[in-house]
Design a protein around this motif. Structure first.
Motif, short mmCIF file in Angstrom:
data_model
loop_
_atom_site.label_atom_id
_atom_site.label_comp_id
_atom_site.label_asym_id
_atom_site.label_seq_id
_atom_site.Cartn_x
_atom_site.Cartn_y
_atom_site.Cartn_z
N ARG A 67 36.03 42.57 54.48
CA ARG A 67 34.57 42.67 54.59
C ARG A 67 33.87 41.37 54.22
O ARG A 67 32.79 41.08 54.71
N TRP A 68 34.50 40.59 53.32
CA TRP A 68 33.89 39.34 52.87
C TRP A 68 34.88 38.19 52.94
O TRP A 68 35.21 37.57 51.93
N MET A 69 35.34 37.86 54.12
CA MET A 69 36.22 36.71 54.28
C MET A 69 35.36 35.44 54.21
O MET A 69 34.34 35.34 54.88
N PRO A 83 36.84 31.32 45.14
CA PRO A 83 36.05 31.03 43.94
C PRO A 83 35.96 32.26 43.01
O PRO A 83 35.97 33.40 43.48
N PRO A 84 35.86 32.02 41.71
CA PRO A 84 35.78 33.13 40.75
C PRO A 84 34.66 34.13 41.05
O PRO A 84 34.85 35.33 40.91
N HIS A 85 33.50 33.63 41.49
CA HIS A 85 32.40 34.56 41.78
C HIS A 85 32.76 35.48 42.95
O HIS A 85 32.35 36.64 42.98
N GLN A 86 33.56 34.98 43.89
CA GLN A 86 33.98 35.82 45.02
C GLN A 86 35.03 36.84 44.57
O GLN A 86 35.01 37.98 45.01
N LYS A 87 35.92 36.42 43.69
CA LYS A 87 36.91 37.36 43.15
C LYS A 87 36.20 38.47 42.38
O LYS A 87 36.60 39.64 42.46
N ASP A 88 35.15 38.11 41.66
CA ASP A 88 34.36 39.13 40.96
C ASP A 88 33.69 40.08 41.94
O ASP A 88 33.60 41.28 41.69
N GLN A 89 33.21 39.54 43.05
CA GLN A 89 32.60 40.39 44.09
C GLN A 89 33.63 41.36 44.64
O GLN A 89 33.34 42.55 44.82
N TYR A 90 34.83 40.89 44.92
CA TYR A 90 35.90 41.77 45.40
C TYR A 90 36.18 42.86 44.37
O TYR A 90 36.34 44.03 44.71
N TRP A 91 36.24 42.48 43.10
CA TRP A 91 36.51 43.43 42.02
C TRP A 91 35.42 44.51 41.96
O TRP A 91 35.71 45.69 41.88
N ARG A 92 34.17 44.07 42.01
CA ARG A 92 33.06 45.04 41.94
C ARG A 92 33.11 46.02 43.12
O ARG A 92 32.88 47.21 42.95
N ARG A 143 46.54 40.87 39.63
CA ARG A 143 47.91 40.63 40.11
C ARG A 143 48.10 41.20 41.50
O ARG A 143 48.61 40.54 42.40
N LEU A 144 47.68 42.44 41.67
CA LEU A 144 47.85 43.10 42.96
C LEU A 144 46.96 42.46 44.03
O LEU A 144 47.38 42.30 45.18
N ALA A 145 45.76 42.08 43.65
CA ALA A 145 44.84 41.46 44.61
C ALA A 145 45.41 40.15 45.14
O ALA A 145 45.33 39.87 46.34
N GLY A 146 45.98 39.36 44.25
CA GLY A 146 46.59 38.11 44.69
C GLY A 146 47.70 38.35 45.70
O GLY A 146 47.80 37.65 46.72
N THR A 147 48.51 39.35 45.45
CA THR A 147 49.60 39.69 46.37
C THR A 147 49.07 40.18 47.70
O THR A 147 49.53 39.76 48.77
N ARG A 148 48.09 41.07 47.66
CA ARG A 148 47.54 41.63 48.90
C ARG A 148 46.78 40.57 49.71
O ARG A 148 46.85 40.54 50.93
N TYR A 149 46.05 39.71 49.02
CA TYR A 149 45.30 38.66 49.72
C TYR A 149 46.27 37.68 50.39
O TYR A 149 46.07 37.27 51.53
#
Length: 137
Positions: A7-9, A20-29, A52-58
């Motif tokens: 949704r947010w590539m 970027p960290p702010h984008q990782k936070d957006q994915y988390w939220r 950990r899982l997000a890094g693998t899936r991304y």
């Protein structure tokens, strides 16, 4: 999780480390909206597992994009151009060649490649039934 990424590539996101960290936070939220866990689990523990899982899936998502080399509808033209530029760069090609060589080398003979393990203290381990629910398996 992959649906959230799609949704947010972003153009900078050619690999998980470059997001970027702010984008990782957006994915988390966004991920938190769709998934629930036991309230007894501290959010920072869930976030660590998510990271950990997000890094693998991304990484898997980007590998699939790189392998197919066809721009999906969920990737903007700008992002796709940047991904291709990165994948075709000399730095990426050199790293790719080195990784291929590393995977094809087993000094002590076949089957002796690297192993990775994670040691989790007993008090932090989830019962198997909770583990399956936690990772949506």
């Amino acid at each position: 999780m992959t649906k959230v990424f799609k949704r947010w590539m972003i153009p900078e996101g050619y690999c998980w480390k470059s997001v970027p960290p702010h984008q990782k936070d957006q994915y988390w939220r966004q991920w938190k909206i769709f998934f629930r866990w036991d309230d007894a689990l501290p959010e920072d523990l869930v976030r660590a597992a998510y990271d950990r899982l997000a890094g693998t899936r991304y990484t898997a998502l980007m590998h699939k994009l790189k392998k197919n080399r066809a721009q999906p509808v969920y990737v903007t033209d700008e992002a796709w151009r940047r991904y291709l530029q990165y994948w075709e760069s000399e730095d990426f090609q050199a790293r790719s060649r080195q990784a291929t060589e590393n995977r094809n080398t087993e000094v002590e003979g076949p089957g002796t490649g690297p192993r990775s393990t994670v040691v989790v203290p007993c008090h932090l381990r989830l019962p198997k039934k909770d583990w399956l629910v936690f990772f949506n398996i």
